[in-house]
Design a protein around this motif. Sequence first.
Motif, PDB file in Angstrom:
ATOM      1  N   LEU A  32     -41.948  14.943   7.945  1.00  0.00           N
ATOM      2  CA  LEU A  32     -42.047  13.782   8.824  1.00  0.00           C
ATOM      3  C   LEU A  32     -43.499  13.488   9.168  1.00  0.00           C
ATOM      4  N   ILE A  37     -48.037  10.604  16.799  1.00  0.00           N
ATOM      5  CA  ILE A  37     -47.806  12.051  16.855  1.00  0.00           C
ATOM      6  C   ILE A  37     -48.688  12.679  15.775  1.00  0.00           C
ATOM      7  N   ASP A 108     -35.139   4.786   2.099  1.00  0.00           N
ATOM      8  CA  ASP A 108     -34.398   3.990   3.066  1.00  0.00           C
ATOM      9  C   ASP A 108     -35.430   3.319   3.956  1.00  0.00           C
ATOM     10  N   ASP A 119     -40.625   9.604   6.588  1.00  0.00           N
ATOM     11  CA  ASP A 119     -40.111  10.912   6.163  1.00  0.00           C
ATOM     12  C   ASP A 119     -40.117  10.941   4.640  1.00  0.00           C
TER      13      ASP A 119
ATOM     14  N   LEU B  32     -31.709   7.084   6.985  1.00  0.00           N
ATOM     15  CA  LEU B  32     -32.223   7.182   8.344  1.00  0.00           C
ATOM     16  C   LEU B  32     -31.128   6.853   9.362  1.00  0.00           C
ATOM     17  N   ILE B  34     -31.166   6.280  13.529  1.00  0.00           N
ATOM     18  CA  ILE B  34     -32.128   6.221  14.628  1.00  0.00           C
ATOM     19  C   ILE B  34     -31.436   5.823  15.925  1.00  0.00           C
ATOM     20  N   ILE B  37     -30.840   2.225  17.466  1.00  0.00           N
ATOM     21  CA  ILE B  37     -30.781   1.287  16.340  1.00  0.00           C
ATOM     22  C   ILE B  37     -29.420   1.492  15.666  1.00  0.00           C
ATOM     23  N   SER B  74     -34.339  16.092   8.403  1.00  0.00           N
ATOM     24  CA  SER B  74     -35.542  15.857   9.209  1.00  0.00           C
ATOM     25  C   SER B  74     -35.121  15.274  10.540  1.00  0.00           C
ATOM     26  N   ALA B  76     -36.748  14.119  14.369  1.00  0.00           N
ATOM     27  CA  ALA B  76     -37.801  13.954  15.373  1.00  0.00           C
ATOM     28  C   ALA B  76     -37.115  13.675  16.697  1.00  0.00           C
ATOM     29  N   CYS B  77     -37.632  14.299  17.737  1.00  0.00           N
ATOM     30  CA  CYS B  77     -36.899  14.308  19.016  1.00  0.00           C
ATOM     31  C   CYS B  77     -37.894  14.253  20.168  1.00  0.00           C
ATOM     32  N   LYS B 111     -41.814  16.287  17.173  1.00  0.00           N
ATOM     33  CA  LYS B 111     -41.664  15.426  18.341  1.00  0.00           C
ATOM     34  C   LYS B 111     -41.545  13.975  17.911  1.00  0.00           C
ATOM     35  N   SER B 112     -40.849  13.155  18.699  1.00  0.00           N
ATOM     36  CA  SER B 112     -40.946  11.708  18.519  1.00  0.00           C
ATOM     37  C   SER B 112     -41.445  11.113  19.830  1.00  0.00           C
ATOM     38  N   GLU B 114     -40.205   8.080  21.001  1.00  0.00           N
ATOM     39  CA  GLU B 114     -39.042   7.483  21.679  1.00  0.00           C
ATOM     40  C   GLU B 114     -37.803   7.662  20.825  1.00  0.00           C
ATOM     41  N   VAL B 117     -34.762  10.582  15.961  1.00  0.00           N
ATOM     42  CA  VAL B 117     -34.772  10.020  14.608  1.00  0.00           C
ATOM     43  C   VAL B 117     -34.240  11.091  13.660  1.00  0.00           C
ATOM     44  N   ASP B 119     -33.376  11.830   9.608  1.00  0.00           N
ATOM     45  CA  ASP B 119     -33.389  11.385   8.206  1.00  0.00           C
ATOM     46  C   ASP B 119     -32.744  12.485   7.374  1.00  0.00           C
TER      47      ASP B 119
END
Lengths: 310, 310
Positions: A32, A37, A108, A119, B32, B34, B37, B74, B76-77, B111-112, B114, B117, B119
């Motif tokens: 990722l 970040i 994607d 990613d 993906l 999200i 979304i 993958s 991200a959080c 990390k994300s 927001e 995410v 994948d």
Amino acid sequence: MTPSAPSVIEGIGDDCAILRMGNRVMLASCDLSIENIHWRRSHATPEEIGWKAAASALSDIAAMGGVPLFALVSIACPPEVEVSFMEGLYDGLLDAMAQSGATIVGGDTTKSREGVVIDLTVLGESEGRVLMRKGAKPGDALVVTGFLGMASAGLDALESGARAPELAKAHYHPTPRFPEGQWLSERQEVHAMIDISDGLAQDAGHIAEASRIGVSIDSTRIPVEPRLAAYCAANGKNPLVFMISGGEDYELAFAADPASVEDLLREFRAQFHTSITIVGEFTQSDLGIRVDGAPATIKGFDHFAKKNAS
Amino acid sequence: MTPSAPSVIEGIGDDCAILRMGNRVMLASCDLSIENIHWRRSHATPEEIGWKAAASALSDIAAMGGVPLFALVSIACPPEVEVSFMEGLYDGLLDAMAQSGATIVGGDTTKSREGVVIDLTVLGESEGRVLMRKGAKPGDALVVTGFLGMASAGLDALESGARAPELAKAHYHPTPRFPEGQWLSERQEVHAMIDISDGLAQDAGHIAEASRIGVSIDSTRIPVEPRLAAYCAANGKNPLVFMISGGEDYELAFAADPASVEDLLREFRAQFHTSITIVGEFTQSDLGIRVDGAPATIKGFDHFAKKNAS
């Protein structure tokens, strides 16, 4: 199950998963790369951001001595991002993939709520021996290719506004060590390998941990790149911090038989005209991970662990 | 290059990339998923969110008649997300993977800024024939498995606050049609196939477009699931909107030889005890994509195209 049935040779825990696929050994990894970040739009061109995302993913294949073949690209992007930015980013991705010999075969695309999320999944193969993190033995030399700390000093310069274009380039334009990794994987005196994405101490620690032994780094043996030295002198920084703790140079670190390591290094230099240096040795497990004799800890590049630790 | 050298049989443009890997044909796809979304934390349990992310990725393998083998995850959080949520999400992922027979072999976590995410990259193989989007012929029957519109009606209920737990379950707990897809891929009278992720009109349109022909959908032939009918009657909705435009049921749509399609359907029902229905036919290309005789357009599930069109 036939002898060639697909199976997992090595799963989670190394740079790539190692998979048996028919009569081939496949390597698979994903990485990722997230805006604000892992990178900032203000720090680099879109092409550099795309290159770096691809190079960091591809480096996991190099770290095992593999050959990159295919890539899948997932990109989430907020509606307000300009098309020209995304085109530049994709150009950088394509450029890094093409230079490594990998083909983008799928992906994607979707909206994101905030920031661009990339990613990359890379698929490669091993044509011979796969070098894993495990396999190092006490007494093995710890060896690194190239110079360390350039990429993290580049990030430091970008964050602080200092002018250091060559260090910034090291941060955003790393080159995975494919030919070097493949060459090293063919040498039986190399026992274990990793790419330095998290910093020398952590990544040498990853080899030691996977091999269930210790490692001792001698900071005085790590070569200091002149531009890193100049940047640190001009800005009151300690180059060792970047060289030992700074990641993302994507150099290779490996464990090699001490009896033949000097010959190996001589041949490597003749082949690649690239710096390669013994910077420590692997030890008995009860010595843990040490830098200049002092105990160090291995946290790995785990953002959650960092958060919990702070 | 040896005959078994890795190569791309089919790249970007189908549900999966089709790759030659030694003596095997490999399928690879990524997807993906999200937060805010594709899903909302308030709509489902963490397990359901994980299941759905995995199922939608795995369905691309089912759409080609493939066998799922491996997955890379993958995630991200954002730092504020509770560990229990992520554990539940991962449990749902694992559950869907295990039920399909796929093994998680690697991934990346970070990390994300927001939202969560996800994948997912899925790797599978074809043990025989790979069914692509291309290959449909004018005169072929357009056939769908199961019932359509349940998942999108479930989303409608969740968004509007209407109580419809079985429709919501259809949205968050779809089951990829692996055995059905594999069975269909072995039948020579099936010429092309896709999974319905974007809605029947769009996905039948994807087959037509890839096959360079037209398609005509007859809405009166699409079976209406009783719970969908009840929801629409109670809430003043038109079920056809969900059945033709609603995606994410992950049913299969395929093109089959009209001379033998009735036999095929009879055998399919005997084998799987699952609804399967002819809902239209493929036509000459100059007729385009039509629903009940009226021209329709294919936009595909491309968020950027949607944005540009609005």
